[in-house]
Design an enzyme around this catalytic site. Structure first.
Site, short mmCIF file in Angstrom:
data_model
loop_
_atom_site.label_atom_id
_atom_site.label_comp_id
_atom_site.label_asym_id
_atom_site.label_seq_id
_atom_site.Cartn_x
_atom_site.Cartn_y
_atom_site.Cartn_z
CD GLU A 1 -0.21 7.05 5.43
OE1 GLU A 1 0.99 7.10 5.74
OE2 GLU A 1 -0.82 5.99 5.24
CB CYS B 1 -2.74 0.55 -2.89
SG CYS B 1 -2.71 2.28 -3.34
CG ASN B 2 -9.16 0.38 -3.71
OD1 ASN B 2 -9.90 -0.41 -4.26
ND2 ASN B 2 -8.92 0.35 -2.40
CB THR B 3 -4.52 4.98 -5.56
OG1 THR B 3 -5.50 5.44 -4.62
CG2 THR B 3 -4.08 6.11 -6.45
CG ASP C 1 -1.92 1.18 1.16
OD1 ASP C 1 -2.61 1.32 0.13
OD2 ASP C 1 -1.99 1.98 2.10
CB SER C 2 0.18 4.73 -0.93
OG SER C 2 -1.00 4.87 -0.15
CE1 TYR D 1 2.72 5.89 -3.44
CE2 TYR D 1 1.78 4.10 -4.70
CZ TYR D 1 2.83 4.63 -4.01
OH TYR D 1 4.00 3.91 -3.89
CB CYS E 1 -9.51 4.48 -0.32
SG CYS E 1 -7.94 4.95 0.45
CB THR E 2 -6.80 -0.31 1.64
OG1 THR E 2 -5.70 0.47 1.18
CG2 THR E 2 -7.17 -1.34 0.61
CG HIS E 3 -5.37 4.99 3.88
ND1 HIS E 3 -4.72 4.45 2.80
CD2 HIS E 3 -4.41 5.54 4.66
CE1 HIS E 3 -3.41 4.68 2.92
NE2 HIS E 3 -3.20 5.34 4.04
#
Ligand code: DGL
Length: 270
Positions: free
Chosen positions: A162, A70-72, A7-8, A39, A194-196
């Site tokens: 983050e 990470c979907n992005t 992931d980012s 990202y 989005c995984t966040h």
């Protein structure tokens, strides 16, 4: 063999948590590109360059299979990676397809023509880059007809998570849900693309109302991975403790990860 989870930043930990509970004997290598997150505000070439650099490091750490949690990156770089970059003895998979299969009531790998499904009004919350890619709508159109998708780009949420600024993240989630509701007042299903965002799941659910079904990826990806490893046993592998790598500040990233997963996580520098 190790399975890599990329992931980012911290969001992929929601996926790591689910896959390691589902597959407790499997050895995982987690890579968070925290130094370059988010990202979601980068262009596709930039996301491709960063993602390939990280995945190459994961090959070196013993991974033959990497999940872009990470979907992005899945939206902006995965197809190009699979077409022109991934060596023949390695695999990179994304996180979109299991989610869309669940939404469209399909089992794994059902490639039959698109058909009508029960949900008609779907809201997608994702990063600006994922929304701009229209990858979700494209994958959905392969499988379902007559589904109206309203996408809301959630600027700022990943940065706030983050930075560990929960109050800001909550306020941003509420304002993005309000903006979505102005465009689609009664979504039947909501995708946290989005995984966040599952880290803020209760705020999404509260702002949307308890009756709205919220889909997030972690458990769906865990089921899809378990299924994949059954069919590709050479990709399985045991290890003592999972390895956590970051491009960011190891202490700061370890503290945030420990806070999110509620167990001690120690990141190492890449
Ligand atoms: N968690 C990632 C995703 O699923 C990336 C968010 C970001 O870095 O902007 O899209």
């Amino acid at each position: 063999m190790a399975v890599g989870i990329f992931d980012s930043g911290l969001g992929g930990l929601t996926v790591l948590d689910a896959v390691s509970k589902r597959l407790p004997d499997q050895y995982f290598v987690y890579f968070g590109d925290n130094a370059h997150a988010p990202y979601g505000v980068r262009d596709a070439d930039d996301v491709f360059d960063l993602t390939t650099k990280a995945v190459a490091r994961m090959w070196d750490a013993g991974c033959d299979l990497v999940i872009l949690a990470c979907n992005t990156a899945s939206a902006a770089a995965l197809r190009r990676m699979q077409e022109s970059w991934v060596p023949t003895d390695k695999r990179v998979l994304g996180v979109f397809v299991p989610l869309i299969e669940a939404l469209t009531e399909r089992s794994w790998g059902d490639n039959s023509p698109p058909r009508e499904v029960s949900v008609k009004h779907v809201a997608l919350f994702a990063t600006p880059a994922t929304v701009a890619s229209r990858a979700f709508q494209r994958e959905l159109a392969f499988r379902a007809i007559g589904v109206d998708v309203e996408a809301q780009a959630c600027g700022g949420v990943v940065d706030a998570i983050e930075e560990g600024d929960v109050i800001l993240a909550e306020a941003l989630v509420r304002s993005h849900v309000d903006a979505l509701k102005r465009k689609m007042p009664n979504p039947e299903a909501v995708i946290l693309g989005c995984t966040h965002y599952p880290i803020m799941r209760s705020t999404f659910q509260e702002a949307l109302g308890v009756d709205v079904k919220v889909y997030s990826q972690a458990n769906l990806v865990a089921d899809a991975l378990a299924d994949y490893l059954e069919r590709h046993p050479s990709m399985k592998g045991k290890g003592a403790d999972n390895l956590f790598l970051t491009t960011g500040d190891t202490r700061k990233v370890s503290d945030r990860a420990t806070q999110f997963l509620r167990r001690r996580i120690d990141f190492q520098s890449v």
